[in-house]
Design a protein around this motif. Structure first.
Motif, PDB file in Angstrom:
ATOM      1  N   LEU A 112     -41.124  27.977 100.969  1.00 53.90           N
ATOM      2  CA  LEU A 112     -40.890  26.708 100.213  1.00 53.90           C
ATOM      3  C   LEU A 112     -40.398  26.281 100.989  1.00 53.90           C
ATOM      4  O   LEU A 112     -38.968  26.233 101.820  1.00 53.90           O
ATOM      5  CB  LEU A 112     -40.133  27.684  99.475  1.00 53.90           C
ATOM      6  N   GLY A 113     -40.454  25.394 101.629  1.00 49.21           N
ATOM      7  CA  GLY A 113     -40.581  24.126 102.573  1.00 49.21           C
ATOM      8  C   GLY A 113     -39.482  22.870 102.139  1.00 49.21           C
ATOM      9  O   GLY A 113     -39.596  22.288 101.652  1.00 49.21           O
ATOM     10  N   ALA A 114     -38.573  22.231 103.493  1.00 48.14           N
ATOM     11  CA  ALA A 114     -38.034  21.355 103.320  1.00 48.14           C
ATOM     12  C   ALA A 114     -37.928  20.766 104.960  1.00 48.14           C
ATOM     13  O   ALA A 114     -37.865  21.840 105.963  1.00 48.14           O
ATOM     14  CB  ALA A 114     -36.609  21.490 102.800  1.00 48.14           C
ATOM     15  N   ASN A 115     -36.852  19.549 105.288  1.00 46.94           N
ATOM     16  CA  ASN A 115     -36.565  19.129 106.592  1.00 46.94           C
ATOM     17  C   ASN A 115     -35.307  20.158 106.979  1.00 46.94           C
ATOM     18  O   ASN A 115     -34.266  20.265 106.286  1.00 46.94           O
ATOM     19  CB  ASN A 115     -36.442  17.832 106.122  1.00 46.94           C
ATOM     20  N   ALA A 116     -35.978  21.006 108.301  1.00 47.06           N
ATOM     21  CA  ALA A 116     -35.058  21.576 108.550  1.00 47.06           C
ATOM     22  C   ALA A 116     -33.939  21.227 109.034  1.00 47.06           C
ATOM     23  O   ALA A 116     -32.594  22.042 109.362  1.00 47.06           O
ATOM     24  CB  ALA A 116     -35.687  23.210 109.617  1.00 47.06           C
ATOM     25  N   LEU A 117     -33.754  20.168 109.766  1.00 44.30           N
ATOM     26  CA  LEU A 117     -32.802  19.357 110.237  1.00 44.30           C
ATOM     27  C   LEU A 117     -31.795  18.770 108.935  1.00 44.30           C
ATOM     28  O   LEU A 117     -31.362  17.811 109.411  1.00 44.30           O
ATOM     29  CB  LEU A 117     -33.004  18.276 111.236  1.00 44.30           C
ATOM     30  N   ASP A 118     -32.102  18.185 108.581  1.00 52.38           N
ATOM     31  CA  ASP A 118     -31.611  18.427 106.970  1.00 52.38           C
ATOM     32  C   ASP A 118     -30.847  19.488 106.141  1.00 52.38           C
ATOM     33  O   ASP A 118     -31.878  19.942 105.093  1.00 52.38           O
ATOM     34  CB  ASP A 118     -32.737  17.041 106.225  1.00 52.38           C
ATOM     35  N   ALA A 119     -29.173  19.072 106.623  1.00 51.89           N
ATOM     36  CA  ALA A 119     -28.758  20.115 105.669  1.00 51.89           C
ATOM     37  C   ALA A 119     -28.079  19.516 104.218  1.00 51.89           C
ATOM     38  O   ALA A 119     -29.066  21.328 103.527  1.00 51.89           O
ATOM     39  CB  ALA A 119     -27.125  19.816 106.142  1.00 51.89           C
ATOM     40  N   THR A 120     -29.063  18.598 103.237  1.00 52.05           N
ATOM     41  CA  THR A 120     -28.521  18.522 102.086  1.00 52.05           C
ATOM     42  C   THR A 120     -30.193  18.722 101.668  1.00 52.05           C
ATOM     43  O   THR A 120     -30.250  19.540 100.503  1.00 52.05           O
ATOM     44  CB  THR A 120     -28.323  17.085 101.371  1.00 52.05           C
ATOM     45  N   ALA A 121     -31.254  19.095 102.354  1.00 53.24           N
ATOM     46  CA  ALA A 121     -32.521  19.021 101.707  1.00 53.24           C
ATOM     47  C   ALA A 121     -32.147  20.526 102.061  1.00 53.24           C
ATOM     48  O   ALA A 121     -33.062  21.327 100.878  1.00 53.24           O
ATOM     49  CB  ALA A 121     -33.981  18.596 102.703  1.00 53.24           C
ATOM     50  N   VAL A 122     -31.920  21.375 103.186  1.00 54.53           N
ATOM     51  CA  VAL A 122     -32.406  22.673 102.860  1.00 54.53           C
ATOM     52  C   VAL A 122     -31.157  23.606 101.430  1.00 54.53           C
ATOM     53  O   VAL A 122     -31.557  24.770 101.338  1.00 54.53           O
ATOM     54  CB  VAL A 122     -31.295  23.334 103.938  1.00 54.53           C
ATOM     55  N   ALA A 123     -29.956  23.114 101.370  1.00 53.23           N
ATOM     56  CA  ALA A 123     -29.247  23.393 100.597  1.00 53.23           C
ATOM     57  C   ALA A 123     -29.721  23.656  98.930  1.00 53.23           C
ATOM     58  O   ALA A 123     -29.709  24.523  98.585  1.00 53.23           O
ATOM     59  CB  ALA A 123     -27.726  22.925 100.041  1.00 53.23           C
ATOM     60  N   ARG A 124     -31.079  22.146  99.408  1.00 56.55           N
ATOM     61  CA  ARG A 124     -31.585  22.030  98.210  1.00 56.55           C
ATOM     62  C   ARG A 124     -32.455  23.924  97.898  1.00 56.55           C
ATOM     63  O   ARG A 124     -32.539  24.350  96.824  1.00 56.55           O
ATOM     64  CB  ARG A 124     -32.318  21.444  97.825  1.00 56.55           C
ATOM     65  N   ILE A 125     -33.327  24.364  99.102  1.00 51.60           N
ATOM     66  CA  ILE A 125     -34.201  26.370  98.658  1.00 51.60           C
ATOM     67  C   ILE A 125     -33.118  26.633  98.753  1.00 51.60           C
ATOM     68  O   ILE A 125     -33.892  27.038  97.465  1.00 51.60           O
ATOM     69  CB  ILE A 125     -34.172  25.531 100.519  1.00 51.60           C
ATOM     70  N   PHE A 126     -31.647  26.540  98.587  1.00 54.74           N
ATOM     71  CA  PHE A 126     -31.015  28.417  98.598  1.00 54.74           C
ATOM     72  C   PHE A 126     -31.039  27.306  97.057  1.00 54.74           C
ATOM     73  O   PHE A 126     -30.993  28.803  96.323  1.00 54.74           O
ATOM     74  CB  PHE A 126     -29.862  27.967  99.438  1.00 54.74           C
ATOM     75  N   ALA A 127     -30.777  26.771  96.781  1.00 56.09           N
ATOM     76  CA  ALA A 127     -30.598  26.730  95.211  1.00 56.09           C
ATOM     77  C   ALA A 127     -31.210  26.633  94.554  1.00 56.09           C
ATOM     78  O   ALA A 127     -31.589  27.728  93.155  1.00 56.09           O
ATOM     79  CB  ALA A 127     -30.034  25.472  94.882  1.00 56.09           C
ATOM     80  N   ALA A 128     -32.673  26.536  94.663  1.00 59.83           N
ATOM     81  CA  ALA A 128     -34.404  27.006  93.425  1.00 59.83           C
ATOM     82  C   ALA A 128     -34.200  27.676  93.897  1.00 59.83           C
ATOM     83  O   ALA A 128     -34.809  28.717  92.967  1.00 59.83           O
ATOM     84  CB  ALA A 128     -35.168  25.955  94.528  1.00 59.83           C
ATOM     85  N   LYS A 129     -33.941  28.765  94.768  1.00 59.12           N
ATOM     86  CA  LYS A 129     -34.478  29.959  95.229  1.00 59.12           C
ATOM     87  C   LYS A 129     -32.955  31.278  94.497  1.00 59.12           C
ATOM     88  O   LYS A 129     -33.029  32.420  94.443  1.00 59.12           O
ATOM     89  CB  LYS A 129     -34.276  31.111  96.236  1.00 59.12           C
ATOM     90  N   GLY A 130     -32.351  30.291  94.755  1.00 59.36           N
ATOM     91  CA  GLY A 130     -31.279  31.361  93.834  1.00 59.36           C
ATOM     92  C   GLY A 130     -30.633  32.699  95.302  1.00 59.36           C
ATOM     93  O   GLY A 130     -30.434  33.919  95.131  1.00 59.36           O
ATOM     94  N   ARG A 131     -30.318  31.922  96.886  1.00 59.28           N
ATOM     95  CA  ARG A 131     -30.462  32.599  97.554  1.00 59.28           C
ATOM     96  C   ARG A 131     -29.183  32.345  98.391  1.00 59.28           C
ATOM     97  O   ARG A 131     -28.262  31.372  98.179  1.00 59.28           O
ATOM     98  CB  ARG A 131     -31.397  32.296  99.075  1.00 59.28           C
ATOM     99  N   PRO A 132     -28.493  33.926  98.923  1.00 59.68           N
ATOM    100  CA  PRO A 132     -27.274  33.777  98.937  1.00 59.68           C
ATOM    101  C   PRO A 132     -26.741  33.018  99.835  1.00 59.68           C
ATOM    102  O   PRO A 132     -28.115  32.858 100.836  1.00 59.68           O
ATOM    103  CB  PRO A 132     -26.933  34.941  99.286  1.00 59.68           C
ATOM    104  N   ALA A 133     -26.348  31.937  99.853  1.00 62.34           N
ATOM    105  CA  ALA A 133     -25.884  31.372 101.713  1.00 62.34           C
ATOM    106  C   ALA A 133     -25.625  32.103 103.152  1.00 62.34           C
ATOM    107  O   ALA A 133     -25.970  31.227 103.571  1.00 62.34           O
ATOM    108  CB  ALA A 133     -24.489  30.577 100.877  1.00 62.34           C
ATOM    109  N   THR A 134     -25.663  33.133 103.002  1.00 59.26           N
ATOM    110  CA  THR A 134     -25.404  34.042 104.096  1.00 59.26           C
ATOM    111  C   THR A 134     -27.071  34.814 104.118  1.00 59.26           C
ATOM    112  O   THR A 134     -27.040  35.282 105.490  1.00 59.26           O
ATOM    113  CB  THR A 134     -24.827  35.326 103.326  1.00 59.26           C
ATOM    114  N   ASN A 135     -27.449  33.732 103.390  1.00 55.61           N
ATOM    115  CA  ASN A 135     -28.858  34.312 104.501  1.00 55.61           C
ATOM    116  C   ASN A 135     -30.239  33.816 105.261  1.00 55.61           C
ATOM    117  O   ASN A 135     -30.042  32.370 104.400  1.00 55.61           O
ATOM    118  CB  ASN A 135     -29.873  35.288 103.051  1.00 55.61           C
ATOM    119  N   PRO A 136     -30.188  33.070 106.288  1.00 58.40           N
ATOM    120  CA  PRO A 136     -30.230  32.154 107.108  1.00 58.40           C
ATOM    121  C   PRO A 136     -31.836  32.213 106.474  1.00 58.40           C
ATOM    122  O   PRO A 136     -32.960  33.180 106.519  1.00 58.40           O
ATOM    123  CB  PRO A 136     -30.386  32.273 108.437  1.00 58.40           C
TER     124      PRO A 136
END
Ligand code: TXA
Ligand code: MG
Length: 350
Positions: free
Chosen positions: A41-65
């Motif tokens: 599930l990809g997003a621009n790794a250098l764009d903090a807002t885009a990566v935050a959307r990965i966490f939201a879409a997955k329901g992934r804890p912010a502690t898991n890189p």
């Protein structure tokens, strides 16, 4: 949001399809795409807002890189502060391929990508679709597996859709993924290097190239509770788990399946090909290949199938113990780990 599905030839994806996906990534959106291991599930790794959307879409804890996917060695070096000689040797031998290296990060990698930690996990995937997407997007792509957090990783586009339809902009459907198990994760920021996650490349294969032994990290929750930082947060027990409770048998599992069926349970049974293809009444049998590579490629799809069939229980025949089966053993043990409170979870609740 409507998720657009674009079918691609896994070997020779059409430039228009890749361009469409790359545009989504450059615009800060989310694209699911096939790799040689599982769908990411990809997003621009250098764009903090885009990566935050990965966490939201997955329901992934912010502690898991998340893992950052790059085109080549130079792309990897741009994201790290030091590049040991061991990384050059491993990359020369195993990249592109299912090896993820953990190294100290450059400030350009946002904290959300690395869960605030000083290291970044990087790999060069070998799947032509993944590689062209990275190349055309022109940015490193952060991509965890394209499933909801703690669930079974997707090896088919339909698995991705079931979990993330309406949560992502685009899905590149390149058919089944080849390895079927997530990449081997090796931490090179420590001495000796640590194996954080067993995967398609075995410890022995890595040690042969490194010329030194690798330490194995224990992910037992008891140790995490002692306040030490987690070496790899995604490796907590109860990960990669189907919705249906799963048991790892001490043998072929036949007796256990018979017993559960007698008690009125509908049982999914992952047996080996030497079993008869007819299980006890009340069971749904899936015959698994006897070699580790083919078993690994099939495993997640089998678990997804049994979840879909809404059986009450999954029983898995004990796989062999040797090193080529280490990643499979690991994933099965995690799938079998019970959540703290099974009754509150419900068998089929998401
Ligand atoms: O095969 C794969 O690796 C797939 C495909 C899409 O590339 N990706 C994948 O990502 O499995 P994910 O996020 O599901 O698993 C990443 C693992 C987690 O166990 C996470 O904790 C660990 O890598 N990880 C990521 N960054 C890390 C870091 N900086 N230090 C330690 N562990 C890290
Ligand atoms: Mg995952």
């Amino acid at each position: 949001m409507r998720t657009r599905i674009v079918a691609v030839d896994p070997e020779r994806p059409l430039p228009a399809a890749i361009e469409a996906a790359a545009n989504v990534v450059r615009g800060g959106g989310l694209v699911a795409f096939p790799t040689e291991t599982v769908y990411g599930l990809g997003a621009n790794a250098l764009d903090a807002t885009a990566v935050a959307r990965i966490f939201a879409a997955k329901g992934r804890p912010a502690t898991n890189p998340v893992i950052v996917h790059v085109e080549n060695l130079i792309g990897a070096q741009k994201l790290t502060t030091s590049w040991p000689e061991s990384a050059t040797r491993l990359a020369a031998r195993f990249w592109p391929g299912p090896l993820t290296l953990v190294l100290t990060k450059q400030p350009v990698v946002p904290d959300v990508t690395t869960a605030g930690g000083p290291t970044v996990a990087i790999r060069v995937p070998s799947h032509p679709v993944a590689l062209s997407l990275i190349r055309v997007a022109g940015v490193p792509i952060a991509a965890p597996s394209a499933n909801r957090s703690t669930e079974v990783s997707p090896t088919l586009a339909e698995h991705v859709l079931r979990a993330l339809d309406g949560r992502i902009e685009l899905l590149l459907d390149g058919g089944p993924t080849a390895n079927g198990l997530e990449s081997t994760v090796l931490d090179l920021s420590t001495e000796p290097p640590r194996l954080l996650r067993p995967g398609p490349l075995t410890r022995g294969e890595l040690e042969a190239v490194l010329g030194q032994s690798i330490s194995i990290v224990s992910h037992r929750a008891s140790e995490a509770q002692q306040g030490s930082p987690l070496p790899s947060p995604g490796m907590l027990a109860r990960h990669y788990a189907p919705h249906t409770p799963l048991e790892l048998a001490a043998d072929s599992g036949r007796q256990r399946v018979i017993e559960l069926c007698k008690n009125g349970k509908r049982v999914g049974w992952l047996a080996f090909e030497n079993e008869s293809s007819v299980g006890p009444a009340g069971s749904l049998i899936i015959l698994m290949p006897p070699d580790a590579a083919r078993y690994g490629a099939r495993l997640y799809a089998a678990l997804h199938e049994l979840d879909q069939a809404r059986v009450d229980r999954i029983v898995v025949a004990l796989p062999p113990k040797d090193e080529t089966w280490a990643a499979i053993q690991d994933r099965l043990q995690r799938a079998a780990a019970q959540p703290d409170n099974v009754s509150s979870r419900g068998v089929h609740d998401p």
